[in-house]
Structure formats: structure tokens, C-alpha cells
Design an enzyme around this catalytic site. Structure first.
Site, short mmCIF file in Angstrom:
data_model
loop_
_atom_site.label_atom_id
_atom_site.label_comp_id
_atom_site.label_asym_id
_atom_site.label_seq_id
_atom_site.Cartn_x
_atom_site.Cartn_y
_atom_site.Cartn_z
N LYS A 43 0.82 -1.21 0.00
CA LYS A 43 0.00 0.00 0.00
C LYS A 43 0.86 1.27 0.00
O LYS A 43 0.32 2.37 -0.07
CB LYS A 43 -0.93 0.00 1.24
N ASP A 91 -11.45 -0.48 -4.68
CA ASP A 91 -10.47 -0.43 -5.77
C ASP A 91 -11.18 -0.27 -7.11
O ASP A 91 -12.40 -0.13 -7.17
CB ASP A 91 -9.62 -1.71 -5.76
N SER A 110 -12.78 -8.85 -3.01
CA SER A 110 -13.10 -8.96 -1.57
C SER A 110 -14.60 -8.83 -1.38
O SER A 110 -15.23 -7.96 -1.99
CB SER A 110 -12.46 -7.81 -0.79
N LYS A 139 -4.69 -5.47 9.39
CA LYS A 139 -5.52 -4.52 8.66
C LYS A 139 -6.59 -4.02 9.61
O LYS A 139 -7.56 -4.71 9.89
CB LYS A 139 -6.16 -5.21 7.44
N GLY A 171 -7.11 -12.63 10.33
CA GLY A 171 -6.86 -13.28 11.62
C GLY A 171 -6.76 -14.79 11.57
O GLY A 171 -6.93 -15.45 12.59
N SER A 198 0.05 -12.33 8.39
CA SER A 198 1.06 -12.31 9.44
C SER A 198 1.50 -13.70 9.92
O SER A 198 2.67 -13.89 10.24
CB SER A 198 0.58 -11.48 10.62
N CYS A 436 -27.77 -24.14 34.67
CA CYS A 436 -26.30 -24.16 34.52
C CYS A 436 -25.76 -25.58 34.70
O CYS A 436 -24.83 -26.00 34.02
CB CYS A 436 -25.65 -23.23 35.52
N1 3NM Z 1 -7.68 -8.09 3.91
P1 3NM Z 1 -3.68 -11.48 8.84
S1 3NM Z 1 -8.12 -8.70 6.32
C1 3NM Z 1 -5.23 -8.00 3.74
O1 3NM Z 1 -10.92 -8.37 5.33
C2 3NM Z 1 -6.45 -8.22 4.49
O2 3NM Z 1 -10.39 -8.08 3.28
C3 3NM Z 1 -8.66 -8.32 4.76
O3 3NM Z 1 -4.01 -10.34 7.81
C4 3NM Z 1 -10.09 -8.24 4.44
O4 3NM Z 1 -3.68 -12.78 8.11
C5 3NM Z 1 -6.51 -8.56 5.82
O5 3NM Z 1 -2.31 -11.13 9.37
C6 3NM Z 1 -5.36 -8.79 6.72
O6 3NM Z 1 -4.71 -11.40 9.92
C7 3NM Z 1 -5.19 -10.23 7.11
#
Ligand code: 3NM
Length: 518
Positions: A43, A91, A110, A139, A171, A198, A436
């Protein structure tokens, strides 16, 4: 080049992720580990740098026979001659990109909701990046955290559309990837893969991390089960199996670890002892690593939520999920306050629950209704039998687990079968903790009988509710006060009988029937 979306690497050039390493080196390591498609996402860099980097990356991905896509920048993709692009909702449009790219270029879009997914499919997208699955520091400007339930809603809505690839993003890591894929397969159109930034890009050893992902993706989670195909006379068949299951549990004397509210902890511990299992009440998450080693069950009960509860629950859930040991979720007062509604989201996104049990308003909330619940009691019912049965079946299907909706009639489902249970006594409704305790009892049963989780929960429920009926019928029981000791006694009576293989306690007593839905 064929499109294999199973392990989709998205790059990131920020210092926190690259940690001084060369981007091309990290990507090549990830390819060695088994990444099946790469997206170059940058970016910040100038156009010239992006084109140059894309060309370098392309040389590497070609060596591994893996497609390279460019995030957002169609011009960079064209200049570098790579296989395609990935476009976000803000985009360039699909239609414009299509005009600029070569005929067979791959275009991914996306999608965070059903409308976006449908539009992308109509236009001709090759695959969808479905997300954001879970909150992620990679992100932070994500529009929507949709979780497994939101992902499922998208997958269900597009299941009849033309074949389009789907990857989940946001995530995804080694501890949740199996669950994400497993739960998605309850839709006719399960996910084709996961997109990861990540967890691979920032790993000290990206090759090892990618290899571990490849291996993990291709094996089911430890808690996976195949629901039984319904039999011709399902209710009677189940009922015939209950005494054997109860005998098995009381002989095994399983451990059940409850992270439970302080109002009911003492009562629930006594119920567990009386029915022949071993209770531990341990709200401290760090203890779970040791406790999970006993292969018992974990109960998460949200009754007296505190600032620390959710973090502790999440730590414990990870331990039990990774071993495949059962977790029961009792979302007490799920919709009562904003804090509880947030806790529900965090917990539902934080792990897999083998059983979710609750009253009508709690189960409705988990399923996605927005009604505001007052207090933690169930309130008046708004659903008829068909609606309740439909609710539990649909939720169990979505979560790929077992759902128990408690009430005068209990409804239990594994996503295929729906069983109504009419045992129990109204005095149960006058003693706090009796609901419970059902969660904790279910934990005992799920621990020891794992092949048919619905049967396990049904067996625990019948033992419990028949004991309540027996207690209430004693002439010395005059109300809720005298009911409690009698109830503990009667649980113990059934336990002693079951230990000896005597199943007269249940003969002719189970009020169980199957609810047939369309
Ligand atoms: N796009 P990580 S979330 C690049 O929701 C990206 O479209 C996203 O990173 C979307 O695998 C994201 O480290 C980051 O959690 C994902």
C-alpha cells in the site's frame, strides 16, 4: 496455471512484519513450505518500485508453478505481466480491470456481505476473498468482522451460483484454521482455502509456518465428528442406547472443568459429584493447560461475567480445542447488556463449542436475532415448536455442533436430527443453577461418549430430569428448599443403579420424540 486457493499468501512489506528481511526471501521460503498462490500487497511503495518488486516475485513464483496476483494495482499487474489481481470494494471496478487485463487473467474480489459476493460472481470474479473473518492487527481499517457465522451466511447464499473460488481472510492462524475450514463445510459450498498474512509473513521460519499450515489444512480438527445418519425410529433408537451411555459415564468418573458463575458454583459441583463425575471450578485461564491434560470437558458459563472472564475463557478454549476435548458454552443472559453481546461475539469467534446450550432468548441471540433480553431468565416464549426445532437445527448445522434449547420441552439437534425431551419438573425452574448444571452434566457425558454427541447430551439430560421427577414425587418435598437435597439424592440413586448395570430407572420414563421438519 490452475487455481489452487488452499493456502493463499498475502504479502506485507511493513517493518513489523518483515523485520528487516527481504520480501522476496520470505515469499520464497513460504513457497518452499507449500503456499499455493501469492498476492503482492503493497500500500505504500511508489509505482516503479512495485513493478520492479512484482517482477522479482514473479520469477520466484513461476519457479514454483504458483500464480502471482497484485493487490489493487491493475497497472502494476499489467506492467509486470503477472497472472492477475485482487480487488477490494474500494479499488478499480471488476469491469474496468477486465478491460485492462489479458483475457485469462485471474481476478479476485473482496466480499464482506452477500450483496458484494453476488455482484462479484455475476460480473465474473474467479474467486472471492471473504472477510474480515476475525479482527486482525494487520488490517485495522476493515469494514466488517463477520466471523464464522457471517462467512457461513455468504457461503450459503452463493451455494447455488456458478462455481467460484472462496478464501477466508483476516486473523487466520494455526490455531483457528482447521475450525474455520471445518465449520465452513456445513455449507454446500465450503471454503476452498484461507488467505494468510502475518501468521506466515511474520513467522521466524516462514517455510516451516507454511508447511505447518499445509499439513493442518489437510487434516480435520481433533473435535470433528460425523453426525449419525438419522434412523427410521430415531427417538426410540436413541432411548434404547441411553442406559449404556449413563453406565459408561458413571464408571469413567470424568473430570469436568467449569468456568462458571459464582451464584451456582457450589450447587453445580454437588450435582456433578452426585451424578458420579469429578468437578473442578477453575476460572483462571492459565490453569487450563494442565487441566486439559486430564481429557475432561470445559464449561464456559457467562453468568457472572467480569472484565477478566473472556480473556481467561479464550485461553482455556484454545487448550481444550487443540486436544479435541469437549467445550460447552452456556451464554447466560447473552443479549442482556452490550458487554455480554460483545462477549458472545468474542467467544463465538474465539473457538469451537461442541455444545451450546441456552434458553430461548439466548439461543435466538446466538443465532443472530437482535432482541434485547432482560435479566438472565428466559422470558415468555415467542416461538412455536416448529420454529424452535428449526432454530436449533439451523444453528447446529451452521456451527457444526450440538445445540440444546432448554425449556418445559427441551429441543436438541446436531444439525440433522431434532429431538424434543419432555422430562423434568417445574421445581427445577425454582432453584437457581439447575439450568447451569445441565451444561456441566453435558460436559461429563461429552467427555466420555464422543462418537454421537447428541446421544451423549440426551443421556445426561434424561438422567438429570428423571432424577428431578423422582425427587419431586417424594412426599417430604414441599417446595424448592426440600427439593434440592432430594434431587441430589436421586441423582446418586440413579448413579448407583447405573454402576451396577441396572437400567430400571429409565424403563418407560423417557419422554423423547423426534421432531420432523421439512
Ligand atoms: N484483507 P492477517 S483482512 C489484507 O478483510 C487483508 O479483506 C482483509 O491479515 C479483508 O492474516 C486482511 O495477518 C489482513 O490477519 C489479514
Amino acid at each position: 496455471m490452475s487455481l489452487n486457493l488452499s493456502l493463499y499468501l498475502v504479502t506485507d512489506s511493513t517493518p513489523a512484519i518483515l523485520k528487516g528481511r527481504d520480501l522476496c526471501w520470505v515469499v520464497e521460503e513460504a513457497l518452499k513450505g507449500g503456499v499455493t498462490i501469492v498476492q503482492y500487497r503493497d500500500k505504500k511503495s511508489d509505482t516503479a518500485v512495485q513493478v520492479e518488486t512484482a517482477k522479482k516475485l514473479h520469477k520466484i513464483t513461476q519457479k514454483y508453478g504458483v500464480p502471482l496476483l497484485i493487490n489493487d494495482r491493475v497497472d502494476v499487474a499489467v506492467a509486470a505481466g503477472v497472472e492477475g489481481v485482487h480487488l477490494g470494494q474500494d479499488d478499480m471496478s471488476f469491469v474496468e480491470a477486465k478491460k485492462l487485463l489479458p483475457e485469462n487473467a485471474i481476478i479476485g474480489i473482496s466480499a464482506s456481505n452477500i450483496d458484494e459476493a453476488k455482484k462479484a460472481i455475476e460480473e465474473g470474479a474467479d474467486y472471492l476473498g471473504v472477510g474480515t473473518m476475525f479482527a486482525t492487527p494487520t488490517k485495522t481499517n476493515t469494514k466488517n468482522i463477520i466471523g464464522t457465522a457471517g462467512t457461513q451466511a455468504i457461503l450459503d447464499a452463493i451455494s447455488t451460483d456458478r462455481t467460484v473460488g472462496t478464501v477466508s481472510i483476516g486473523g487466520i492462524n494455526l490455531s483457528n484454521v482447521q475450525r474455520v475450514l471445518y465449520q465452513s463445510q456445513s455449507s454446500k459450498k465450503g471454503l476452498d482455502g484461507v488467505a494468510v498474512v502475518s501468521a506466515i509473513m511474520a513467522a521466524d521460519d516462514p517455510a516451516a509456518a507454511a508447511a505447518e499450515f499445509s499439513k493442518t489444512i489437510n487434516s480435520p480438527p481433533a473435535f470433528a465428528t460425523v453426525p449419525r445418519t438419522p434412523r427410521a425410529n430415531e427417538a426410540a433408537s436413541l432411548l434404547a442406547e441411553v442406559p449404556g451411555i449413563v453406565q459408561k459415564i458413571v464408571q469413567a468418573h470424568p473430570l469436568v472443568h467449569s468456568m462458571i458463575n459464582y451464584v451456582v458454583a457450589n450447587f453445580v459441583a454437588n450435582v456433578v459429584l452426585a451424578m458420579g463425575a469429578s468437578p473442578i471450578m477453575a476460572p483462571y485461564g492459565d490453569e487450563a493447560a494442565d487441566l486439559a491434560g486430564f481429557d475432561g470437558a470445559l464449561v464456559i458459563n457467562m453468568g457472572t461475567l467480569t472484565k477478566e472472564s473472556v480473556a481467561n475463557n479464550l485461553i482455556a478454549m484454545k487448550e481444550y480445542n487443540s486436544r479435541g476435548n469437549p467445550i460447552i458454552y452456556d451464554p447466560v443472559g447473552a443479549a442482556a447488556t452490550q458487554i455480554r453481546r460483545d462477549a458472545v461475539k468474542q467467544l463465538m469467534n474465539g473457538g469451537y463449542f461442541d455444545l451450546i446450550k441456552g434458553n430461548e432468548s439466548e439461543i435466538k441471540h446466538i443465532a443472530g436475532a437482535t432482541s434485547i433480553q432482560r435479566g438472565v431468565d428466559s422470558g415468555t416464549s415467542s416461538l412455536n415448536e416448529t420454529q424452535k426445532a428449526g432454530l436449533v437445527r439451523e444453528l447446529a448445522r451452521r456451527e457444526r455442533n450440538i445445540i440444546l434449547l432448554t425449556g418445559a420441552t427441551d429441543y436438541l439437534s446436531d444439525g440433522q436430527r431434532v429431538i424434543a425431551i419432555e422430562n423434568g419438573h417445574e421445581l427445577l425452574g425454582q432453584v437457581t443453577g439447575t439450568g447451569c448444571a445441565v451444561g456441566t452434566i453435558s460436559g461429563c457425558f461429552l467427555t466420555t461418549h464422543r462418537s454421537d454427541k447428541l446421544l451423549a447430551v440426551l443421556s445426561g439430560l434424561l438422567m438429570y430430569e428423571i432424577a428431578a421427577e423422582n425427587a419431586a414425587s417424594k412426599e417430604y418435598v414441599r417446595g424448592p428448599g426440600s427439593f434440592v437435597p432430594a434431587f441430589l439424592d436421586e441423582l446418586n440413586v440413579i448413579r448407583q443403579a447405573a454402576l451396577k448395570g441396572d437400567d430400571s430407572w429409565i424403563a418407560g420414563r423417557g419422554k423423547v420424540r423426534e421432531v420432523k421438519l421439512q
